[in-house]
Every structure is written in C-alpha cells, then in structure tokens.
Scaffold this motif. Structure first.
Motif, PDB file in Angstrom:
ATOM      1  N   ARG A 123      12.671  41.886  57.292  1.00  7.77           N
ATOM      2  CA  ARG A 123      12.142  41.910  58.664  1.00  7.77           C
ATOM      3  C   ARG A 123      13.155  41.370  59.668  1.00  7.77           C
ATOM      4  NH1 ARG A 123       7.248  38.151  57.668  1.00  7.77           N
ATOM      5  NH2 ARG A 123       8.848  37.251  56.315  1.00  7.77           N
ATOM      6  N   PHE A 124      14.232  40.754  59.193  1.00 11.22           N
ATOM      7  CA  PHE A 124      15.179  40.093  60.089  1.00 11.22           C
ATOM      8  C   PHE A 124      16.498  40.876  60.130  1.00 11.22           C
ATOM      9  CE2 PHE A 124      12.363  36.915  58.212  1.00 11.22           C
ATOM     10  CZ  PHE A 124      11.812  36.362  59.358  1.00 11.22           C
ATOM     11  N   ARG A 125      17.169  40.751  61.275  1.00  7.76           N
ATOM     12  CA  ARG A 125      18.441  41.471  61.465  1.00  7.76           C
ATOM     13  C   ARG A 125      19.520  40.891  60.556  1.00  7.76           C
ATOM     14  NH1 ARG A 125      21.901  38.285  64.337  1.00  7.76           N
ATOM     15  NH2 ARG A 125      20.975  36.609  65.592  1.00  7.76           N
ATOM     16  N   PRO A 126      20.536  41.688  60.215  1.00  7.06           N
ATOM     17  CA  PRO A 126      21.633  41.171  59.385  1.00  7.06           C
ATOM     18  C   PRO A 126      22.303  39.969  60.048  1.00  7.06           C
ATOM     19  CG  PRO A 126      21.732  43.556  59.539  1.00  7.06           C
ATOM     20  CD  PRO A 126      20.669  43.124  60.488  1.00  7.06           C
ATOM     21  N   GLY A 127      22.517  38.921  59.261  1.00  9.34           N
ATOM     22  CA  GLY A 127      23.099  37.702  59.782  1.00  9.34           C
ATOM     23  C   GLY A 127      22.077  36.657  60.172  1.00  9.34           C
ATOM     24  N   ALA A 128      20.804  37.045  60.240  1.00  6.22           N
ATOM     25  CA  ALA A 128      19.742  36.098  60.633  1.00  6.22           C
ATOM     26  C   ALA A 128      18.766  35.871  59.494  1.00  6.22           C
ATOM     27  CB  ALA A 128      19.019  36.609  61.879  1.00  6.22           C
ATOM     28  N   GLU A 129      19.193  36.035  58.251  1.00  8.37           N
ATOM     29  CA  GLU A 129      18.300  35.873  57.107  1.00  8.37           C
ATOM     30  C   GLU A 129      17.737  34.455  57.002  1.00  8.37           C
ATOM     31  OE1 GLU A 129      21.311  37.135  56.974  1.00  8.37           O
ATOM     32  OE2 GLU A 129      21.074  39.238  56.351  1.00  8.37           O
ATOM     33  N   ILE A 130      18.481  33.464  57.518  1.00 11.05           N
ATOM     34  CA  ILE A 130      18.017  32.080  57.470  1.00 11.05           C
ATOM     35  C   ILE A 130      16.719  31.901  58.242  1.00 11.05           C
ATOM     36  CG2 ILE A 130      19.366  31.453  59.505  1.00 11.05           C
ATOM     37  CD1 ILE A 130      18.632  29.255  56.445  1.00 11.05           C
ATOM     38  N   ALA A 131      16.422  32.834  59.155  1.00 15.90           N
ATOM     39  CA  ALA A 131      15.186  32.731  59.935  1.00 15.90           C
ATOM     40  C   ALA A 131      13.958  32.798  59.043  1.00 15.90           C
ATOM     41  CB  ALA A 131      15.142  33.845  60.983  1.00 15.90           C
ATOM     42  N   SER A 132      14.051  33.496  57.898  1.00 21.07           N
ATOM     43  CA  SER A 132      12.894  33.556  56.993  1.00 21.07           C
ATOM     44  C   SER A 132      12.528  32.168  56.492  1.00 21.07           C
ATOM     45  CB  SER A 132      13.210  34.481  55.814  1.00 21.07           C
ATOM     46  OG  SER A 132      14.324  33.995  55.072  1.00 21.07           O
ATOM     47  N   VAL A 133      13.499  31.340  56.196  1.00 22.73           N
ATOM     48  CA  VAL A 133      13.237  29.963  55.763  1.00 22.73           C
ATOM     49  C   VAL A 133      12.709  29.134  56.926  1.00 22.73           C
ATOM     50  CG1 VAL A 133      14.314  27.874  54.848  1.00 22.73           C
ATOM     51  CG2 VAL A 133      14.979  30.110  53.957  1.00 22.73           C
ATOM     52  N   LEU A 134      13.289  29.325  58.117  1.00 22.82           N
ATOM     53  CA  LEU A 134      12.849  28.538  59.274  1.00 22.82           C
ATOM     54  C   LEU A 134      11.410  28.836  59.634  1.00 22.82           C
ATOM     55  CD1 LEU A 134      16.045  28.769  61.528  1.00 22.82           C
ATOM     56  CD2 LEU A 134      15.334  26.911  60.011  1.00 22.82           C
ATOM     57  N   PHE A 135      10.992  30.077  59.513  1.00 25.97           N
ATOM     58  CA  PHE A 135       9.589  30.400  59.799  1.00 25.97           C
ATOM     59  C   PHE A 135       8.656  29.791  58.761  1.00 25.97           C
ATOM     60  CE2 PHE A 135      11.270  33.822  62.553  1.00 25.97           C
ATOM     61  CZ  PHE A 135      10.498  33.564  63.675  1.00 25.97           C
ATOM     62  N   LEU A 136       9.106  29.738  57.501  1.00 22.41           N
ATOM     63  CA  LEU A 136       8.302  29.070  56.477  1.00 22.41           C
ATOM     64  C   LEU A 136       8.177  27.572  56.768  1.00 22.41           C
ATOM     65  CD1 LEU A 136       9.628  30.808  53.221  1.00 22.41           C
ATOM     66  CD2 LEU A 136       7.407  31.151  54.316  1.00 22.41           C
ATOM     67  N   VAL A 137       9.257  26.959  57.227  1.00 23.52           N
ATOM     68  CA  VAL A 137       9.207  25.546  57.610  1.00 23.52           C
ATOM     69  C   VAL A 137       8.261  25.350  58.790  1.00 23.52           C
ATOM     70  CG1 VAL A 137      10.577  23.633  58.522  1.00 23.52           C
ATOM     71  CG2 VAL A 137      11.508  25.086  56.708  1.00 23.52           C
ATOM     72  N   ARG A 138       8.328  26.258  59.766  1.00 22.05           N
ATOM     73  CA  ARG A 138       7.411  26.167  60.906  1.00 22.05           C
ATOM     74  C   ARG A 138       5.960  26.221  60.450  1.00 22.05           C
ATOM     75  NH1 ARG A 138       6.116  31.370  64.271  1.00 22.05           N
ATOM     76  NH2 ARG A 138       5.147  31.692  62.231  1.00 22.05           N
ATOM     77  N   ASN A 139       5.652  27.170  59.555  1.00 18.90           N
ATOM     78  CA  ASN A 139       4.275  27.291  59.071  1.00 18.90           C
ATOM     79  C   ASN A 139       3.824  26.025  58.351  1.00 18.90           C
ATOM     80  OD1 ASN A 139       4.380  29.871  60.088  1.00 18.90           O
ATOM     81  ND2 ASN A 139       4.781  30.849  58.116  1.00 18.90           N
ATOM     82  N   ALA A 140       4.738  25.438  57.583  1.00 18.07           N
ATOM     83  CA  ALA A 140       4.383  24.210  56.871  1.00 18.07           C
ATOM     84  C   ALA A 140       4.104  23.068  57.847  1.00 18.07           C
ATOM     85  CB  ALA A 140       5.510  23.830  55.913  1.00 18.07           C
ATOM     86  N   LEU A 141       4.891  22.968  58.908  1.00 13.96           N
ATOM     87  CA  LEU A 141       4.671  21.914  59.898  1.00 13.96           C
ATOM     88  C   LEU A 141       3.361  22.117  60.656  1.00 13.96           C
ATOM     89  CD1 LEU A 141       8.296  21.536  61.340  1.00 13.96           C
ATOM     90  CD2 LEU A 141       7.104  19.999  59.774  1.00 13.96           C
ATOM     91  N   VAL A 142       3.040  23.391  60.973  1.00 19.39           N
ATOM     92  CA  VAL A 142       1.762  23.663  61.644  1.00 19.39           C
ATOM     93  C   VAL A 142       0.594  23.226  60.768  1.00 19.39           C
ATOM     94  CG1 VAL A 142       0.252  25.498  62.489  1.00 19.39           C
ATOM     95  CG2 VAL A 142       2.680  25.515  63.079  1.00 19.39           C
ATOM     96  N   VAL A 143       0.705  23.462  59.464  1.00 21.39           N
ATOM     97  CA  VAL A 143      -0.369  23.061  58.535  1.00 21.39           C
ATOM     98  C   VAL A 143      -0.520  21.545  58.508  1.00 21.39           C
ATOM     99  CG1 VAL A 143      -1.016  23.034  56.101  1.00 21.39           C
ATOM    100  CG2 VAL A 143      -0.118  25.129  57.119  1.00 21.39           C
TER     101      VAL A 143
END
Length: 537
Positions: free
Chosen positions: A42-62
C-alpha cells in the motif's frame, strides 16, 4: 501473555521491514517480496517503514484509555493524530496521492471530533490540565525562540561567512572544464569552503539567483567570447550587481566588454531573454549590468591555458603564493597527459583528469600523471600516456610531434580519452582534410595517420567535465575507470603502428604529390617505381 502477542507481532513486522526484506531484495528474491506484500504494497517505494509506523500508531491509540482522566485520554489521542497528520502531509507515504489526501481528511475529521469532545467533558483534574497547557505554551515559546536564534545565525552567517566562497559564472560548452578545474583547486587551497558550480550544487533552478545574491562571497565571471549571449549567465551578473557581490572578471583574450551597440541589439541577439522577467530582471537591469562590467575588477587570462598559467591564477584568487610543489609537479613525467595546447578546454580537461587520477595511482607501479606543456617532449622512459581527444586536436602541430614521439617508444601504450560529446573518431576523409594544414613531409604525415589509426584500436575512456550532467561523483567514477585501464597491460603504440604497416602500409604510404594514390598492382608492374616504394616502406 495476551498483551505480549501484539507486541511480538509488532516486533516481527519491524524486523521484516527493516532487516529481513532489504537483505532478501539485495539477492533479487522476488518471492520474498510477494510474501510480505500485505505489509508494504500500500506504500510507495522507499516508504515501506510507514507500515511499521502505522502499527505503532495503532498500538498507542489502543493504550490511550490507560490514562487516568478523560481529558488526559483525549489529549493523548489528539497528540498522536497531530503527529500522524504532520507525518502524512510531509512524507506522503501512501502509494496513491488520493490515499494521502484521504488519510489527511480522515485525520482532520478525527481531530475535530476530539476537540468537540474536549469542550463537552467536565475537567475532573484541573491541576493536571493546567500542567499540560503550560507544557504546550513552553514548547511553543521555545519553538519561537529557536526559530529566531536560527534566523539570526543564518543572517550573520550570510553576512560574514557565505555558503559559497566563490561562484563560477561560465558558459558550459566553452568553459565548463575550466570552471571544474577552478572549483577543484579553489576548494583544495581553501579547506572547509565551497565553490559553486551548477552541475554539483544546483538542484532547483528557482534558487539559482538567490545563491548568487545571498550565499556567495566572490562572483567569478569566466569571460568566454559568447558568455554575454547566455541568458542565465546574464541573470547571474544582474543579481551580483544588484546585491553588491564582490565580482572578478577572468577575461579571455577574445572576450569583448559590451558597448552601447551590443546593449542596443541584446534583445535580437538573445531572443529568449524574456524568461528573465519571471525573476524580476528587465532590459534596463541588463543594460545597467553591462555598463557596470566596465568597472569591475578584471584579470586577463593568457592566450594559452596551461599548468604554468593555471596554478598561479588559482593562487591569485586565493591570495596565496604558488607552492614549490605546484611549481614542479606539472613538468615532464613518465605518465604524460597529452592535449592540444591551443584548446583551452582540452587543457583544462587534462588538468582535471590528472588531479583526479593521481590519488588513485599512489602505491601502484605507475608514476603520477602530469599534463605535458608545449615546451616539453615525451620522455624516452614514458610507460603509458593519455591522449585527450577534442575537436581539431589532430590539426595541432604539437599533438603531431607528441604522437610521433610516442610511436617511437618501444614500451609506451596510449589510451584515448574522449573529452567532447560531439567528438568523432577519425575517418579516411578526415585524414585528407589534415594534409593541407600539416607541416609534416609526406612520409611523416602518412606515419602520423597510422599512429591515429593505431591509437583508436584501444577502447577510449569518456571524460567530459564540460557536460551538464558531469557531477563530481560521475567524474570520479570515470577517473577510477581510467586508473584501472592505466594499470592494465597495454600494447605499446609502436607495436600497433608496426602491425598496421605490415598489414596495409603500402596502400596508404605510396602517394604521389599530385594526390594520386598508387595501388599494389600499379607499383609492382613498374620495376623502377617498385624499388622507390619498397625503399620508402
């Protein structure tokens, strides 16, 4: 144990994205990429780290409900979404731009809902809320203070220590190699400073004039004959004049300062000058700048640009004296670089190549390279030579002499270096064009043609400093390639010439002064003429 499961999942995903996947992609493992595509597709080439950052965001929201008060929960969630909104707006991690816009709108909507909820919630712990407000105010004040300090620092830095010590204003196809040589030598003589050249330092054309007016200490105009017909060079001069930038004109012998007639016909000579109007530069500004050129400091360049004149020029620009090392380093060597001394750009290319090659040759079996000057000969002990191939170089009497000398050395190989984009490998028709201008006698001229032909039996190295795309890194790679070729085993030029003579020399040498070429059958049928031709061969 149940709480550790999502933490373990997050840890595994982080390891996959940061460690495992790059290692497998380095081995061209497309299957691995397909296996983990659910994380990164779902992320553009070079921005794969965003998948981890969104998972971290979801964990913090929880984890937000763990806050003891409702205002604290709302503040924590608001802060998370603000950071998320800034990150998405700045980095645009999603593969589709519409997804980036959608994410920003969703985050904006969530923040509005949270702010409305904050207004309707009764504060059960005013002291904690006040502490949060004070922390936010302190952060804002510190941000303002840091921004002011940064602005003041940049102002005084630009006033007393500019980003660029020198700015080279030059016509690329006439003085690109000279500008590259000056940049290298000026930065070498002034450690910690930078010299602007567009190939290396210009990534945004809209910033070109700001570099001249705000970030330059000394503005160098390399006065080639046609520089005043280049609109961007004229725009740079206008900017330097407007901002009172210290300017020095390096005037070529053929350069003429603009007179009133030239100023009057400037719109005709440069029909696309209108593009400068987009940067606030009009014809009146150009006219004032051309008249101002008559008052700027000027240094007349010699007729021929050689190491003997180039290094003192750099010393003058730096306010230094020519060191003893520089006084002697460019004399004869066992690894000469040959270039047409009548061609300024060819000589500058030779000096740039020599400067880049020498650090790579230290510790090898080869001596350091050096540009051969007009007064010097190729030494008898020369091991290998580099020939800078430029337009009209074969018409130079000095190049003729050097190549004929090299062809007499028993163990000297020569590598051709193409220094211009439009250079053409010599053809039979070109040899015919050389004859009227050559001072060699018939026999020497025929040998000279054979030497040129033998020279290009070696694969040429391309080294074009004047090219628009020739960055410092690109030139270093090409110099590294040339260093590798120098260290390889080369067939001596003399041996190649002998092979050509043995194979088809009689087809090219037996020529009458009237211009009629004799074929094999012609002179073999005539015993007298046959003896003359045989003796010549």
């Amino acid at each position: 144990f149940a709480c550790l499961m999502p933490v373990l999942f997050l840890a595994i995903c982080t390891w996959v994205v940061l460690v495992h996947l790059p290692a497998r992609l380095a081995r061209s493992d497309a299957k691995c990429l397909e296996s983990y595509s659910f994380l990164i597709r779902r992320f553009r080439p070079g921005a794969e780290i965003a998948s981890v950052l969104f998972l971290v965001r979801n964990a913090l929201v929880v984890l937000c409900p763990l806050a003891t008060s409702t205002p604290g929960q709302l503040a924590m969630m608001t802060l998370i979404f603000y950071v998320n909104l800034i990150g998405v707006s700045f980095f645009k991690p999603w593969r589709s731009m519409s997804c980036n816009l959608l994410d920003c709108m969703l985050l904006f909507g969530m923040l509005v809902i949270l702010h409305v909820g904050t207004v309707s919630v009764t504060d059960s712990n005013p002291a904690a809320s006040m502490a949060m407000v004070m922390v936010s105010v302190v952060i804002m004040l510190l941000s303002i203070l840091l921004n002011l300090l940064n602005g003041g620092y940049r102002y005084f830095q630009q006033k007393y220590r500019k980003q660029f010590r020198f700015f080279t204003c030059h016509q690329k196809n006439a003085a690109g190699s000279m500008a590259r040589f000056l940049k290298m030598e000026l930065e070498l003589r002034n450690p910690g400073t930078k010299t602007f050249i567009d190939c290396d330092d210009l990534t945004d054309l809209t910033r070109l004039f700001s570099y001249v007016g705000q970030d330059t200490e000394t503005f160098l105009i390399i006065g080639s004959p046609a520089i005043l017909t280049r609109k961007w060079c004229v725009g740079e001069m206008v900017t330097a004049h407007r901002n009172n930038v210290k300017t020095l004109l390096l005037s070529w012998p053929a350069f003429l300062k603009p007179d009133e007639k030239f100023i009057e016909h400037f719109p005709t000579l440069v029909p696309d000058y209108g593009e400068l109007a987009n940067h606030g530069i009009g014809l009146s500004d150009v006219a004032k700048t051309f008249r101002w050129l008559h008052t700027v400091a000027s240094h007349n360049l010699p007729e021929k640009f050689t190491p003997s004149s180039a290094f003192p020029l750099v010393s003058m620009l730096c306010g230094q004296s020519l060191s003893a090392r520089r006084r002697t380093s460019f004399y004869s060597t066992d690894c000469p670089v040959l270039a047409n001394p009548e061609d300024t750009e060819a000589m500058a290319t030779a000096m740039v190549l020599s400067s880049m090659l020498n650090p790579k040759l230290i510790g090898t079996r080869l001596p350091l390279t050096s540009v051969l000057e007009e007064s010097n000969d190729v030494r008898d002990g020369a091991q290998v030579a580099l020939m800078i191939c430029s337009s009209n170089c074969w018409k130079s009497a000095q190049v003729e002499r050097w190549l004929l000398q090299t062809s007499q050395l028993p163990s000297c190989g020569v590598i051709p270096v193409i220094a211009e984009d439009n250079f053409l490998v010599p053809s039979p028709s070109m040899y015919e064009e050389l004859r009227p201008t050559s001072l060699l006698d018939q026999q020497e001229f025929q040998r000279y043609c054979m030497v040129i032909k033998a020279l290009f039996q070696e694969i040429a190295v391309v080294f074009v400093p004047q090219n628009y795309s020739s960055t410092h890194e690109d030139l270093l790679l090409r110099a590294n390639q040339a260093a590798g070729r120098l260290q390889a085993i080369l067939t001596p030029l003399a041996e190649k010439v002998r092979a050509i003579e043995d194979r088809d020399g009689y087809k090219h040498i037996a020529e009458i002064d009237k211009g009629v070429t004799l074929k094999e059958d012609d002179w073999k049928e005539d015993p007298v003429l046959g003896k003359i031709v045989t003796a010549t061969l």
